[in-house]
Design a protein around this motif. Sequence first.
Motif, short mmCIF file in Angstrom:
data_model
loop_
_atom_site.label_atom_id
_atom_site.label_comp_id
_atom_site.label_asym_id
_atom_site.label_seq_id
_atom_site.Cartn_x
_atom_site.Cartn_y
_atom_site.Cartn_z
N HIS A 452 0.80 -1.23 0.00
CA HIS A 452 0.00 0.00 0.00
C HIS A 452 0.84 1.29 0.00
CE1 HIS A 452 -3.57 -2.44 0.68
NE2 HIS A 452 -2.87 -3.10 1.62
N ALA A 456 0.82 5.30 3.26
CA ALA A 456 -0.25 4.59 3.96
C ALA A 456 0.28 3.98 5.25
CB ALA A 456 -0.86 3.52 3.06
N ARG A 515 -8.49 4.19 6.82
CA ARG A 515 -8.68 4.77 5.49
C ARG A 515 -7.51 5.72 5.20
NH1 ARG A 515 -13.53 4.26 3.11
NH2 ARG A 515 -13.20 6.17 1.88
N TYR A 516 -7.16 5.78 3.92
CA TYR A 516 -6.09 6.71 3.52
C TYR A 516 -6.34 7.15 2.10
CZ TYR A 516 -1.62 8.73 2.30
OH TYR A 516 -0.65 9.60 1.88
N ALA A 517 -6.27 8.44 1.88
CA ALA A 517 -6.49 9.03 0.54
C ALA A 517 -7.83 8.63 -0.03
CB ALA A 517 -5.36 8.64 -0.40
N GLY A 518 -8.86 8.53 0.84
CA GLY A 518 -10.20 8.20 0.39
C GLY A 518 -10.43 6.72 0.12
N LYS A 519 -9.47 5.90 0.45
CA LYS A 519 -9.59 4.46 0.21
C LYS A 519 -9.49 3.70 1.52
CE LYS A 519 -7.51 4.68 -4.41
NZ LYS A 519 -6.42 4.15 -5.27
N SER A 520 -10.23 2.59 1.60
CA SER A 520 -10.18 1.72 2.79
C SER A 520 -8.91 0.90 2.75
CB SER A 520 -11.39 0.80 2.84
OG SER A 520 -12.58 1.54 2.96
N LEU A 521 -8.32 0.72 3.93
CA LEU A 521 -7.12 -0.11 4.06
C LEU A 521 -7.46 -1.36 4.84
CD1 LEU A 521 -4.54 2.67 5.06
CD2 LEU A 521 -4.81 1.61 2.81
#
Length: 578
Positions: A452, A456, A515-521
Amino acid sequence: MLLRVLLFIPLLIFSVCVAADPIQLDRGWEFRWGDSPVGSDGVPEWTRGDSAAAWTPIAFPSNPPDRHGAENIWYRTTLPEGQWRDPVLYISSVDLIVDVYVDGRRIYGFGHFDENGKGRFEGWPWHMITLPPESTGKPIYFRIFSDYIDIGLWGEVKVMERGELLGKILRDSTEGAVVGVFSLIVALLALAFSCIQGKRRMFVAIALYALGAASMVISASPATQLMLNAPLLWDYIGALGYFVMPVAMALLMETWFGSGTGHLYRWISRFFVAYILVAMAASLGGLVGLALTYPVFDLLFAAALVLLFVPAVRGLSMLSREQLAILCTYVLFAVLLLIDMGVAHGFLPWGKVPLAWGSLAFSCAVVVIALVHFSRSQAELRALNMSLDQQVKARTAELERLSYEDPLTGLKNRRFFNELIARESARARRQGYPLSMLICDIDHFKQFNDTHGHEAGDEVLRQLALRMKQTFRQTDLACRYGGEEFVVTMPGAGQEDALMRAEELRRDIAATALRYAGKSLPRITISVGVASWPGSVASVDELFNRADKALYRAKSKGRDRVEGADFEINRALKSASD
Protein backbone atom coordinates in the motif's frame (compact mmCIF):
# COMPACT_ATOMS: atom_id res chain seq x y z
CA MET A 1 57.89 73.51 24.06
CA LEU A 2 55.86 73.25 27.23
CA LEU A 3 59.02 74.03 29.21
CA ARG A 4 59.31 77.33 27.33
CA VAL A 5 55.83 78.30 28.47
CA LEU A 6 56.54 77.26 32.06
CA LEU A 7 59.72 79.36 32.17
CA PHE A 8 57.62 82.47 31.40
CA ILE A 9 55.46 82.02 34.52
CA PRO A 10 57.89 83.51 37.15
CA LEU A 11 58.61 86.43 34.81
CA LEU A 12 54.91 86.88 34.27
CA ILE A 13 54.14 87.03 38.01
CA PHE A 14 56.96 89.49 38.72
CA SER A 15 56.15 91.78 35.81
CA VAL A 16 52.47 91.95 36.59
CA CYS A 17 53.22 93.07 40.15
CA VAL A 18 55.28 96.06 39.01
CA ALA A 19 53.76 96.75 35.56
CA ALA A 20 52.62 100.09 34.27
CA ASP A 21 49.25 100.17 32.55
CA PRO A 22 49.30 99.14 28.87
CA ILE A 23 48.94 102.03 26.42
CA GLN A 24 47.06 101.59 23.17
CA LEU A 25 48.73 103.31 20.19
CA ASP A 26 45.56 104.64 18.61
CA ARG A 27 46.60 108.17 17.68
CA GLY A 28 49.42 110.15 16.08
CA TRP A 29 49.91 107.76 13.18
CA GLU A 30 51.25 108.82 9.78
CA PHE A 31 52.01 106.97 6.57
CA ARG A 32 54.09 107.36 3.46
CA TRP A 33 53.78 105.30 0.28
CA GLY A 34 56.88 103.76 -1.23
CA ASP A 35 60.20 102.63 0.21
CA SER A 36 62.88 104.74 1.84
CA PRO A 37 66.27 105.21 0.23
CA VAL A 38 69.17 104.03 2.39
CA GLY A 39 72.03 106.32 3.37
CA SER A 40 75.69 105.47 3.12
CA ASP A 41 75.63 104.44 6.75
CA GLY A 42 72.89 101.88 6.01
CA VAL A 43 70.20 103.87 7.78
CA PRO A 44 66.89 104.41 5.90
CA GLU A 45 66.61 108.13 5.15
CA TRP A 46 62.95 108.28 6.23
CA THR A 47 63.91 107.41 9.80
CA ARG A 48 66.06 110.55 10.19
CA GLY A 49 63.12 112.80 11.04
CA ASP A 50 62.77 114.59 7.72
CA SER A 51 60.02 117.05 6.86
CA ALA A 52 56.59 116.18 8.18
CA ALA A 53 55.08 117.38 4.93
CA ALA A 54 55.98 114.08 3.27
CA TRP A 55 53.89 112.13 5.77
CA THR A 56 50.08 111.89 5.81
CA PRO A 57 48.09 111.46 9.03
CA ILE A 58 45.95 108.32 9.39
CA ALA A 59 43.71 107.09 12.20
CA PHE A 60 45.18 103.58 12.23
CA PRO A 61 48.16 102.16 10.29
CA SER A 62 46.25 99.92 7.89
CA ASN A 63 45.08 100.23 4.27
CA PRO A 64 45.61 103.96 3.60
CA PRO A 65 43.86 105.53 0.60
CA ASP A 66 45.37 105.90 -2.88
CA ARG A 67 47.25 102.63 -2.85
CA HIS A 68 47.06 102.13 -6.63
CA GLY A 69 48.83 98.78 -6.50
CA ALA A 70 51.63 99.95 -4.21
CA GLU A 71 53.31 97.17 -2.22
CA ASN A 72 55.63 99.22 0.02
CA ILE A 73 54.64 101.65 2.75
CA TRP A 74 56.07 103.24 5.89
CA TYR A 75 54.16 104.08 9.06
CA ARG A 76 55.32 106.06 12.06
CA THR A 77 54.09 107.24 15.43
CA THR A 78 55.56 108.34 18.74
CA LEU A 79 56.12 105.92 21.60
CA PRO A 80 54.31 107.03 24.76
CA GLU A 81 55.99 108.13 27.96
CA GLY A 82 55.82 105.75 30.91
CA GLN A 83 57.64 104.07 33.78
CA TRP A 84 58.46 100.77 32.11
CA ARG A 85 60.69 98.03 33.46
CA ASP A 86 60.73 95.75 30.42
CA PRO A 87 58.59 97.42 27.75
CA VAL A 88 57.54 95.68 24.55
CA LEU A 89 55.37 96.70 21.64
CA TYR A 90 52.58 94.21 20.97
CA ILE A 91 51.03 93.95 17.49
CA SER A 92 48.25 91.45 16.76
CA SER A 93 49.39 90.92 13.17
CA VAL A 94 51.09 92.56 10.18
CA ASP A 95 50.29 92.39 6.47
CA LEU A 96 52.75 91.03 5.44
CA ILE A 97 56.42 91.57 6.45
CA VAL A 98 57.90 94.36 8.56
CA ASP A 99 61.08 96.01 9.81
CA VAL A 100 60.85 98.31 12.85
CA TYR A 101 63.23 101.23 13.52
CA VAL A 102 63.92 103.53 16.49
CA ASP A 103 66.67 106.18 16.32
CA GLY A 104 67.58 104.90 12.86
CA ARG A 105 68.37 101.47 14.26
CA ARG A 106 66.49 98.34 13.21
CA ILE A 107 65.12 96.84 16.43
CA TYR A 108 62.87 94.12 14.94
CA GLY A 109 62.21 92.32 11.71
CA PHE A 110 59.73 89.74 10.50
CA GLY A 111 60.23 88.32 7.02
CA HIS A 112 63.02 89.12 4.60
CA PHE A 113 63.25 92.19 2.37
CA ASP A 114 65.20 91.63 -0.84
CA GLU A 115 67.25 94.31 -2.57
CA ASN A 116 64.11 95.61 -4.27
CA GLY A 117 62.25 95.95 -1.01
CA LYS A 118 60.07 92.93 -1.78
CA GLY A 119 59.46 89.75 0.18
CA ARG A 120 57.16 86.80 0.56
CA PHE A 121 54.46 85.76 3.00
CA GLU A 122 55.87 84.26 6.21
CA GLY A 123 52.70 83.83 8.21
CA TRP A 124 50.44 85.93 10.41
CA PRO A 125 51.92 85.69 13.91
CA TRP A 126 51.51 88.14 16.75
CA HIS A 127 54.58 90.29 17.39
CA MET A 128 56.40 91.14 20.61
CA ILE A 129 58.94 93.89 19.85
CA THR A 130 61.48 94.68 22.55
CA LEU A 131 61.80 98.45 22.96
CA PRO A 132 65.28 99.87 23.62
CA PRO A 133 65.97 101.75 26.87
CA GLU A 134 65.21 105.44 26.73
CA SER A 135 62.97 104.92 23.66
CA THR A 136 59.89 106.45 25.28
CA GLY A 137 58.78 109.65 23.65
CA LYS A 138 60.69 108.87 20.43
CA PRO A 139 59.33 108.17 16.92
CA ILE A 140 59.04 104.53 15.86
CA TYR A 141 59.00 103.60 12.17
CA PHE A 142 57.51 100.56 10.40
CA ARG A 143 58.70 99.50 6.97
CA ILE A 144 56.13 97.18 5.38
CA PHE A 145 55.80 95.15 2.22
CA SER A 146 52.54 93.48 1.18
CA ASP A 147 51.27 92.09 -2.10
CA TYR A 148 48.09 91.08 -0.24
CA ILE A 149 44.82 93.03 -0.41
CA ASP A 150 45.64 94.51 3.03
CA ILE A 151 48.79 96.41 3.89
CA GLY A 152 49.80 97.56 7.35
CA LEU A 153 49.22 96.62 10.95
CA TRP A 154 46.15 94.70 12.09
CA GLY A 155 44.33 94.32 15.40
CA GLU A 156 45.80 95.69 18.61
CA VAL A 157 48.94 97.85 18.82
CA LYS A 158 49.98 98.66 22.38
CA VAL A 159 52.98 99.21 24.63
CA MET A 160 53.06 97.02 27.74
CA GLU A 161 55.33 95.07 30.05
CA ARG A 162 56.70 91.82 28.67
CA GLY A 163 55.32 89.72 31.54
CA GLU A 164 51.89 91.27 31.21
CA LEU A 165 51.89 90.51 27.49
CA LEU A 166 52.80 86.89 28.11
CA GLY A 167 49.99 86.68 30.65
CA LYS A 168 47.60 88.12 28.10
CA ILE A 169 48.77 85.57 25.51
CA LEU A 170 48.18 82.69 27.91
CA ARG A 171 44.78 84.03 28.95
CA ASP A 172 43.70 84.60 25.35
CA SER A 173 44.83 81.08 24.45
CA THR A 174 42.98 79.20 27.16
CA GLU A 175 39.62 79.36 25.46
CA GLY A 176 40.98 78.28 22.07
CA ALA A 177 43.05 75.46 23.53
CA VAL A 178 40.11 73.99 25.47
CA VAL A 179 37.73 74.28 22.54
CA GLY A 180 40.32 72.91 20.11
CA VAL A 181 41.06 69.84 22.21
CA PHE A 182 37.35 69.31 22.78
CA SER A 183 36.73 69.51 19.03
CA LEU A 184 39.46 66.94 18.42
CA ILE A 185 37.73 64.59 20.87
CA VAL A 186 34.45 65.16 19.01
CA ALA A 187 36.18 64.30 15.73
CA LEU A 188 37.46 61.03 17.22
CA LEU A 189 34.01 60.23 18.63
CA ALA A 190 32.38 60.88 15.28
CA LEU A 191 34.92 58.63 13.53
CA ALA A 192 34.23 55.91 16.11
CA PHE A 193 30.49 56.23 15.55
CA SER A 194 31.04 56.04 11.79
CA CYS A 195 32.45 52.55 12.33
CA ILE A 196 29.61 51.23 14.50
CA GLN A 197 26.55 53.18 13.34
CA GLY A 198 24.62 52.91 10.12
CA LYS A 199 24.83 56.61 9.12
CA ARG A 200 28.53 56.44 8.30
CA ARG A 201 28.57 59.34 5.82
CA MET A 202 26.96 61.71 8.33
CA PHE A 203 29.46 60.87 11.09
CA VAL A 204 32.41 61.20 8.69
CA ALA A 205 31.13 64.68 7.74
CA ILE A 206 30.80 65.61 11.43
CA ALA A 207 34.33 64.34 12.11
CA LEU A 208 35.70 66.37 9.18
CA TYR A 209 33.88 69.48 10.39
CA ALA A 210 35.09 69.09 13.98
CA LEU A 211 38.65 68.43 12.80
CA GLY A 212 38.57 71.55 10.63
CA ALA A 213 37.20 73.64 13.48
CA ALA A 214 39.86 72.30 15.85
CA SER A 215 42.61 73.14 13.33
CA MET A 216 41.31 76.70 12.97
CA VAL A 217 40.93 77.34 16.69
CA ILE A 218 44.20 75.75 17.80
CA SER A 219 46.29 77.38 15.05
CA ALA A 220 44.79 80.78 15.91
CA SER A 221 45.59 80.35 19.59
CA PRO A 222 48.47 82.77 20.45
CA ALA A 223 50.15 80.27 22.78
CA THR A 224 50.97 77.94 19.88
CA GLN A 225 53.63 80.50 18.85
CA LEU A 226 55.24 80.14 22.28
CA MET A 227 55.29 76.35 22.00
CA LEU A 228 56.50 76.25 18.40
CA ASN A 229 57.65 79.45 16.72
CA ALA A 230 56.70 78.41 13.20
CA PRO A 231 53.97 80.87 12.17
CA LEU A 232 53.80 79.72 8.56
CA LEU A 233 53.22 76.11 9.65
CA TRP A 234 50.41 77.16 11.99
CA ASP A 235 48.89 79.26 9.20
CA TYR A 236 48.92 76.27 6.85
CA ILE A 237 47.18 74.18 9.52
CA GLY A 238 44.61 76.93 10.07
CA ALA A 239 44.11 77.43 6.32
CA LEU A 240 43.55 73.73 5.74
CA GLY A 241 41.00 73.59 8.58
CA TYR A 242 39.26 76.70 7.24
CA PHE A 243 39.24 75.53 3.63
CA VAL A 244 37.73 72.16 4.57
CA MET A 245 34.67 73.77 6.20
CA PRO A 246 32.47 73.94 3.07
CA VAL A 247 33.41 70.36 2.18
CA ALA A 248 32.23 69.08 5.56
CA MET A 249 29.09 71.23 5.43
CA ALA A 250 28.18 70.00 1.94
CA LEU A 251 28.71 66.35 2.93
CA LEU A 252 26.47 66.70 5.98
CA MET A 253 23.80 68.61 4.07
CA GLU A 254 23.82 65.91 1.40
CA THR A 255 23.05 63.22 3.97
CA TRP A 256 20.03 65.20 5.22
CA PHE A 257 18.72 67.02 2.15
CA GLY A 258 20.17 64.91 -0.66
CA SER A 259 16.79 64.21 -2.21
CA GLY A 260 16.47 66.55 -5.18
CA THR A 261 19.50 68.69 -4.31
CA GLY A 262 22.15 66.02 -3.76
CA HIS A 263 23.92 66.95 -6.99
CA LEU A 264 24.33 70.54 -5.73
CA TYR A 265 25.96 69.46 -2.47
CA ARG A 266 28.21 66.97 -4.29
CA TRP A 267 29.28 69.69 -6.72
CA ILE A 268 30.10 72.08 -3.86
CA SER A 269 32.13 69.50 -1.93
CA ARG A 270 34.08 68.43 -5.03
CA PHE A 271 34.70 72.01 -6.07
CA PHE A 272 36.21 72.96 -2.71
CA VAL A 273 38.27 69.77 -2.54
CA ALA A 274 39.73 70.80 -5.90
CA TYR A 275 40.31 74.33 -4.58
CA ILE A 276 42.16 72.98 -1.52
CA LEU A 277 44.43 70.86 -3.69
CA VAL A 278 45.20 73.65 -6.15
CA ALA A 279 45.66 76.37 -3.48
CA MET A 280 47.93 74.26 -1.29
CA ALA A 281 49.99 73.01 -4.23
CA ALA A 282 50.41 76.54 -5.63
CA SER A 283 51.34 77.96 -2.24
CA LEU A 284 53.78 75.22 -1.31
CA GLY A 285 55.25 75.40 -4.80
CA GLY A 286 55.93 79.12 -4.43
CA LEU A 287 53.58 80.19 -7.22
CA VAL A 288 51.43 82.31 -4.89
CA GLY A 289 51.61 83.21 -1.25
CA LEU A 290 49.26 81.46 1.15
CA ALA A 291 47.76 84.85 2.03
CA LEU A 292 46.55 85.34 -1.54
CA THR A 293 44.48 82.14 -1.41
CA TYR A 294 42.25 83.60 1.31
CA PRO A 295 40.39 86.41 -0.53
CA VAL A 296 39.30 84.12 -3.36
CA PHE A 297 38.26 81.43 -0.91
CA ASP A 298 36.34 83.89 1.27
CA LEU A 299 34.32 85.05 -1.73
CA LEU A 300 33.58 81.48 -2.83
CA PHE A 301 32.77 80.37 0.72
CA ALA A 302 30.31 83.23 1.27
CA ALA A 303 28.47 82.24 -1.92
CA ALA A 304 28.58 78.55 -0.94
CA LEU A 305 27.01 79.27 2.46
CA VAL A 306 23.95 80.65 0.71
CA LEU A 307 23.76 77.66 -1.63
CA LEU A 308 24.17 75.28 1.29
CA PHE A 309 21.50 76.64 3.58
CA VAL A 310 18.73 77.82 1.26
CA PRO A 311 17.65 74.23 0.35
CA ALA A 312 17.95 73.29 4.03
CA VAL A 313 15.30 75.85 5.04
CA ARG A 314 12.75 74.08 2.85
CA GLY A 315 13.47 70.73 4.48
CA LEU A 316 13.42 71.75 8.14
CA SER A 317 10.20 69.86 8.82
CA MET A 318 11.89 66.59 7.87
CA LEU A 319 14.73 66.94 10.38
CA SER A 320 14.97 65.21 13.73
CA ARG A 321 15.71 67.20 16.87
CA GLU A 322 19.33 66.04 16.77
CA GLN A 323 19.74 67.21 13.18
CA LEU A 324 18.12 70.56 14.00
CA ALA A 325 20.53 71.06 16.89
CA ILE A 326 23.54 70.41 14.67
CA LEU A 327 22.11 72.60 11.92
CA CYS A 328 21.63 75.50 14.37
CA THR A 329 25.24 75.26 15.52
CA TYR A 330 26.27 75.10 11.86
CA VAL A 331 24.40 78.33 11.20
CA LEU A 332 25.94 79.96 14.29
CA PHE A 333 29.45 79.03 13.22
CA ALA A 334 28.77 80.10 9.64
CA VAL A 335 27.55 83.54 10.82
CA LEU A 336 30.67 83.95 12.96
CA LEU A 337 32.82 82.99 9.98
CA LEU A 338 31.11 85.62 7.84
CA ILE A 339 31.65 88.25 10.55
CA ASP A 340 35.31 87.20 10.78
CA MET A 341 35.61 87.61 6.99
CA GLY A 342 34.15 91.10 7.27
CA VAL A 343 36.64 92.06 9.99
CA ALA A 344 39.58 90.52 8.12
CA HIS A 345 38.82 92.48 4.96
CA GLY A 346 37.97 95.76 6.67
CA PHE A 347 34.24 95.71 6.01
CA LEU A 348 33.63 95.64 9.77
CA PRO A 349 35.59 97.39 12.53
CA TRP A 350 38.28 95.33 14.20
CA GLY A 351 37.24 93.13 17.08
CA LYS A 352 37.76 89.61 18.31
CA VAL A 353 35.26 87.26 16.70
CA PRO A 354 34.45 84.35 19.07
CA LEU A 355 34.96 81.56 16.53
CA ALA A 356 35.91 79.28 19.41
CA TRP A 357 32.42 79.67 20.88
CA GLY A 358 30.84 78.67 17.57
CA SER A 359 33.07 75.61 17.45
CA LEU A 360 32.28 74.84 21.09
CA ALA A 361 28.53 75.06 20.46
CA PHE A 362 28.84 72.63 17.56
CA SER A 363 31.07 70.27 19.54
CA CYS A 364 28.73 70.29 22.54
CA ALA A 365 25.76 69.54 20.29
CA VAL A 366 27.61 66.60 18.76
CA VAL A 367 28.69 65.26 22.17
CA VAL A 368 25.17 65.47 23.59
CA ILE A 369 23.75 63.79 20.49
CA ALA A 370 26.47 61.15 20.64
CA LEU A 371 25.62 60.43 24.27
CA VAL A 372 21.91 60.22 23.42
CA HIS A 373 22.69 57.88 20.54
CA PHE A 374 24.93 55.81 22.80
CA SER A 375 22.30 55.58 25.53
CA ARG A 376 19.64 54.70 22.97
CA SER A 377 21.91 52.10 21.37
CA GLN A 378 22.65 50.56 24.76
CA ALA A 379 18.93 50.34 25.55
CA GLU A 380 18.24 48.79 22.15
CA LEU A 381 21.16 46.42 22.65
CA ARG A 382 19.84 45.34 26.06
CA ALA A 383 16.38 44.80 24.59
CA LEU A 384 17.89 42.88 21.70
CA ASN A 385 19.95 40.76 24.08
CA MET A 386 16.85 39.99 26.13
CA SER A 387 14.93 39.12 22.99
CA LEU A 388 17.78 36.97 21.73
CA ASP A 389 18.03 35.28 25.11
CA GLN A 390 14.35 34.51 25.07
CA GLN A 391 14.60 33.26 21.50
CA VAL A 392 17.58 31.10 22.40
CA LYS A 393 15.71 29.64 25.36
CA ALA A 394 12.64 29.02 23.24
CA ARG A 395 14.74 27.51 20.48
CA THR A 396 16.65 25.39 22.96
CA ALA A 397 13.40 24.12 24.42
CA GLU A 398 12.13 23.46 20.90
CA LEU A 399 15.31 21.61 19.95
CA GLU A 400 15.18 19.66 23.17
CA ARG A 401 11.59 18.76 22.46
CA LEU A 402 12.46 17.75 18.92
CA SER A 403 15.41 15.71 20.11
CA TYR A 404 13.06 13.63 22.33
CA GLU A 405 10.03 13.51 20.05
CA ASP A 406 9.19 11.39 17.04
CA PRO A 407 8.03 13.82 14.34
CA LEU A 408 5.69 11.33 12.65
CA THR A 409 3.65 10.08 15.58
CA GLY A 410 4.19 12.83 18.16
CA LEU A 411 5.27 10.19 20.71
CA LYS A 412 8.56 10.31 22.56
CA ASN A 413 11.48 8.69 20.76
CA ARG A 414 14.03 6.02 21.61
CA ARG A 415 16.50 8.54 23.06
CA PHE A 416 13.91 9.74 25.52
CA PHE A 417 12.96 6.15 26.40
CA ASN A 418 16.57 5.25 27.20
CA GLU A 419 16.82 8.16 29.65
CA LEU A 420 13.33 7.52 31.03
CA ILE A 421 13.73 3.82 31.79
CA ALA A 422 16.94 4.41 33.71
CA ARG A 423 15.24 7.11 35.78
CA GLU A 424 12.02 5.11 36.38
CA SER A 425 13.93 1.95 37.23
CA ALA A 426 15.95 3.76 39.87
CA ARG A 427 12.81 5.36 41.30
CA ALA A 428 10.95 2.02 41.40
CA ARG A 429 13.80 0.38 43.30
CA ARG A 430 14.10 3.32 45.69
CA GLN A 431 10.39 3.73 46.43
CA GLY A 432 9.40 0.06 46.01
CA TYR A 433 6.45 0.57 43.62
CA PRO A 434 5.80 -1.79 40.65
CA LEU A 435 6.94 -1.03 37.11
CA SER A 436 5.65 -2.66 33.93
CA MET A 437 6.75 -2.49 30.32
CA LEU A 438 5.02 -3.30 27.03
CA ILE A 439 6.72 -3.76 23.66
CA CYS A 440 4.32 -3.62 20.69
CA ASP A 441 5.02 -4.50 17.07
CA ILE A 442 2.73 -4.20 14.03
CA ASP A 443 2.26 -7.56 12.36
CA HIS A 444 3.45 -7.93 8.74
CA PHE A 445 4.11 -4.21 8.51
CA LYS A 446 6.81 -4.53 5.83
CA GLN A 447 4.39 -6.41 3.60
CA PHE A 448 1.76 -3.71 4.26
CA ASN A 449 4.20 -0.98 3.19
CA ASP A 450 5.22 -2.88 0.08
CA THR A 451 1.59 -3.33 -0.93
CA HIS A 452 0.00 0.00 0.00
CA GLY A 453 3.01 2.35 0.08
CA HIS A 454 4.97 4.06 2.80
CA GLU A 455 2.56 6.99 3.08
CA ALA A 456 -0.25 4.59 3.96
CA GLY A 457 2.15 2.92 6.38
CA ASP A 458 2.83 6.29 8.02
CA GLU A 459 -0.91 6.74 8.52
CA VAL A 460 -1.06 3.33 10.26
CA LEU A 461 1.75 4.39 12.59
CA ARG A 462 -0.08 7.63 13.43
CA GLN A 463 -3.34 5.77 14.14
CA LEU A 464 -1.54 3.28 16.40
CA ALA A 465 0.06 6.16 18.31
CA LEU A 466 -3.36 7.81 18.72
CA ARG A 467 -4.91 4.59 20.09
CA MET A 468 -2.01 4.18 22.50
CA LYS A 469 -2.56 7.70 23.88
CA GLN A 470 -6.25 6.90 24.37
CA THR A 471 -5.70 3.48 25.98
CA PHE A 472 -3.00 4.17 28.57
CA ARG A 473 -3.02 6.35 31.67
CA GLN A 474 -1.58 9.86 31.84
CA THR A 475 1.21 8.52 34.01
CA ASP A 476 2.12 5.92 31.38
CA LEU A 477 4.49 6.90 28.62
CA ALA A 478 4.38 5.50 25.10
CA CYS A 479 7.46 5.82 22.88
CA ARG A 480 8.22 4.91 19.29
CA TYR A 481 11.26 2.70 19.71
CA GLY A 482 12.01 2.35 16.02
CA GLY A 483 10.25 1.43 12.78
CA GLU A 484 6.93 -0.26 13.66
CA GLU A 485 8.01 -1.06 17.23
CA PHE A 486 6.61 0.84 20.25
CA VAL A 487 7.40 0.68 23.97
CA VAL A 488 5.08 1.66 26.82
CA THR A 489 6.40 2.26 30.35
CA MET A 490 3.81 1.99 33.12
CA PRO A 491 5.07 3.28 36.50
CA GLY A 492 3.04 1.90 39.48
CA ALA A 493 1.25 -0.72 37.31
CA GLY A 494 1.43 -4.37 38.30
CA GLN A 495 1.30 -7.48 36.10
CA GLU A 496 -2.46 -7.80 35.88
CA ASP A 497 -3.08 -4.13 35.01
CA ALA A 498 -0.36 -4.16 32.37
CA LEU A 499 -1.72 -7.30 30.71
CA MET A 500 -5.27 -5.96 30.69
CA ARG A 501 -4.15 -2.64 29.09
CA ALA A 502 -2.11 -4.51 26.47
CA GLU A 503 -5.05 -6.72 25.58
CA GLU A 504 -7.35 -3.70 25.37
CA LEU A 505 -4.97 -2.04 22.94
CA ARG A 506 -4.65 -5.20 20.83
CA ARG A 507 -8.43 -5.55 20.50
CA ASP A 508 -8.89 -1.85 19.73
CA ILE A 509 -6.30 -1.93 16.94
CA ALA A 510 -7.74 -5.10 15.43
CA ALA A 511 -11.21 -3.50 15.33
CA THR A 512 -10.08 -0.16 13.84
CA ALA A 513 -11.11 0.52 10.24
CA LEU A 514 -8.35 2.39 8.44
CA ARG A 515 -8.68 4.77 5.49
CA TYR A 516 -6.09 6.71 3.52
CA ALA A 517 -6.49 9.03 0.54
CA GLY A 518 -10.20 8.20 0.39
CA LYS A 519 -9.59 4.46 0.21
CA SER A 520 -10.18 1.72 2.79
CA LEU A 521 -7.12 -0.11 4.06
CA PRO A 522 -6.99 -3.67 5.39
CA ARG A 523 -7.16 -4.03 9.13
CA ILE A 524 -3.89 -4.45 11.00
CA THR A 525 -2.98 -6.40 14.13
CA ILE A 526 -0.26 -6.05 16.73
CA SER A 527 1.72 -8.39 18.90
CA VAL A 528 2.59 -7.32 22.45
CA GLY A 529 5.18 -8.54 24.98
CA VAL A 530 4.68 -7.66 28.65
CA ALA A 531 7.08 -7.77 31.61
CA SER A 532 6.52 -6.50 35.19
CA TRP A 533 8.59 -5.93 38.30
CA PRO A 534 8.20 -7.42 40.78
CA GLY A 535 6.51 -10.52 39.45
CA SER A 536 7.72 -11.72 36.10
CA VAL A 537 11.32 -10.51 36.44
CA ALA A 538 13.74 -10.78 39.31
CA SER A 539 15.36 -7.38 38.61
CA VAL A 540 13.88 -4.15 37.27
CA ASP A 541 16.86 -3.88 34.90
CA GLU A 542 15.64 -7.04 33.09
CA LEU A 543 12.27 -5.56 32.11
CA PHE A 544 13.14 -4.65 28.51
CA ASN A 545 14.86 -7.94 27.69
CA ARG A 546 12.06 -10.03 29.21
CA ALA A 547 9.35 -7.95 27.44
CA ASP A 548 11.24 -8.31 24.16
CA LYS A 549 11.40 -12.11 24.59
CA ALA A 550 7.68 -12.16 25.37
CA LEU A 551 7.06 -10.24 22.12
CA TYR A 552 9.13 -12.80 20.21
CA ARG A 553 6.96 -15.58 21.65
CA ALA A 554 3.81 -13.70 20.60
CA LYS A 555 5.16 -13.45 17.06
CA SER A 556 6.15 -17.12 16.97
CA LYS A 557 2.72 -18.22 18.21
CA GLY A 558 0.87 -16.64 15.31
CA ARG A 559 0.87 -12.90 16.08
CA ASP A 560 -2.15 -10.77 17.09
CA ARG A 561 -1.71 -11.70 20.72
CA VAL A 562 -0.30 -10.57 24.07
CA GLU A 563 2.42 -12.62 25.76
CA GLY A 564 3.71 -12.12 29.28
CA ALA A 565 7.20 -12.69 30.56
CA ASP A 566 6.32 -16.17 32.08
CA PHE A 567 3.78 -18.95 31.49
CA GLU A 568 1.99 -18.37 34.77
CA ILE A 569 0.96 -14.91 33.62
CA ASN A 570 -0.18 -16.26 30.26
CA ARG A 571 -2.35 -18.89 31.92
CA ALA A 572 -3.88 -16.18 34.16
CA LEU A 573 -4.56 -14.05 31.08
CA LYS A 574 -6.18 -17.04 29.27
CA SER A 575 -8.41 -17.75 32.27
CA ALA A 576 -9.43 -14.09 32.37
CA SER A 577 -10.30 -14.24 28.65
CA ASP A 578 -12.46 -17.33 29.14
